[in-house]
Design a protein around this motif. Sequence first.
Motif: not given
Length: 638
Positions: A447, A451, A456-458, A461, A467
């Motif tokens: 992860y 990221k 990657l932001d939330d 993700m 992911v």
Amino acid sequence: MMPMQKIHVVIASLLALFALLPLFGHMAANDNHKNYANHNYGKNLMNTLEPNSVFMTEGGDNQVFTSAYNQMAMQLRPDVRIYDQKGNVFYRIYGDFRYMTQQEVDIKRDIVDFEIFSRGRPVYLTWKRTPPVAACGDWFLKRYGILFKVVPLKYQILEDLDAERELPLDRVEALVMKYYANSQNIEKLRKNLKDLDWYQPAIMGVTGQAPHFISDEERTRLRRAVAEYRTWLQGAIDRKIDARFVADLLQGLQAEGYLRVEGNTVVFVRDIPAPFSGDYWSRYIFDYQQVENAVEWDYLTREILTNYNFYFAEYCREMIEKLMRQKAFYERRLALGRTPGLEAALAGVVADIARFTAQEQRSYRDAAYYGYDMAAIHHNLGAIYMQRGETSAAVASFRRGVAADKYSYPTIYSYVLLRLREAAESGKPEVEEEALRETTGIVHTVYARLKKTYSLDDEGMQKDQTVQQFARLEQTLIASRTNSGFSLRRVVAMQKLVTENPGDKALQLQLLTLLYQRQDTEGVVRAFNGFPETKWQDEMLVYYYGNSQQQNGDIDDAIASFERLAREKPDFFLGVFRLAQMYEIVKKDWPKALDVYRRVLQIREDVARVKYPNYLRYFADIERTARQRVDEISRVVK
């Protein structure tokens, strides 16, 4: 006192000597004066091709550039016509993919290959084509050394006959029908015929669509090829592959001297002649084996060396499988008392099996040796060990792959899966607990790496497929087994109770339910196989067992389990419906799927309410889905 000039000379000499130290220190590792691997790979490819062949490569650098060098620079084998899939070096037989839709790529590739295969020249491929060559005519691929030759499909029965030595006529009929009319191939042929409905008018210039061509000559050639391909497609779809068809095929092969039909038995006589006599592998140059520092050569060169070993290991595996079938034949004959010469034949087969087994194992070891830093090599080896049921060897191979490339996420994913399986199979709770801690750390590292790598932001993700793939793995396997209610400690305790009470069906169901909830499908199969024969009387035991067999990849065994369940418990709608789904989705056998879906609709709700009240909540959805599938499949199946 030494003059300053001499001091400068001494210092310069020392500096020069110091500069040369790395050269001498690393000379052995970087000595490439014996490195002819790429050059010889091209020669080995050419040494497999008979005169006037067509040679088709996947487009890999090692295949394309060494072939181009040998033919264009060295003027070797001018009789061979070479193509590569992408047309980056040789003629673009499929056109320029950059200007084509995927739909056009798919249909055009099959048309072009149909034309090439039909010319009468020997055709060799470096890979097992997908879709199979049967989508381009009545062909199959036969291995010769490191290549595959396109061979008329009528000769494929000789592959099975060679292994079995003789077969009942009804078995031969079933095999021939599978070669010519298996549901997946027929489905592909129907799709291609449908795609021709837009492609053919387009290349004739009578529609608004504009397929891509690299020359007018290509358009003209394809117009003729499309017409011929359509005729073949329609004939292949419409023809009846029945006992009469098989009888005619066997009669022709018998006239050619390849087999004998003796009543209801078909006897193997000989295989089709190989393009070259003798052992193909003895035709090749493998001088890298005598070079001590070959393991230090560059990545692409060592990729050739690993592929040699994979090719040879695959050949050994195919020979072992054939010889095992021959061994079973001789053992059956000996059991019937037909012994003249059979003991010696059996002994020879057993010796050959041992020889090929040793060679296969050595080849896999050598592949790992030369490909020590190639995640793909260790991944492929792990998959092979996994297919053979060698879990520990598979785990070790995937672990080496992870060490070779921390960004090889498919390898990491496979390692986590196999590490958890190995831990569950150990039967030791402390081993699984350690594996859970290790794999949890690995998944969280993945992860963090994804990221950081892709910023990657939330939301990113949540959308990233890799992911989410690892997230599902964590939720279904790691999280459930970390839960004390589904832990291996509880499994071990339940197994002890089942052992102490072998006739208790309720305990058996509790154990299988627990294993199924843990997603431990291998554990379900092991436990079921250890139960008394009365296990087949319990619908849910068999249901869990069949589903687990399917998830483990044992499709035919799973279908056999569900067929028995549907036969012995015809009102158990969950089992009958699952069988129908397997025929439709997994086997793509529309007629059988249609038949079983109709059997689902014959199950009465009032009967299901009495026999299976705990599962009645699923009845309405299953009935509705089965009716929908009957309607849709009926439009396809004639």
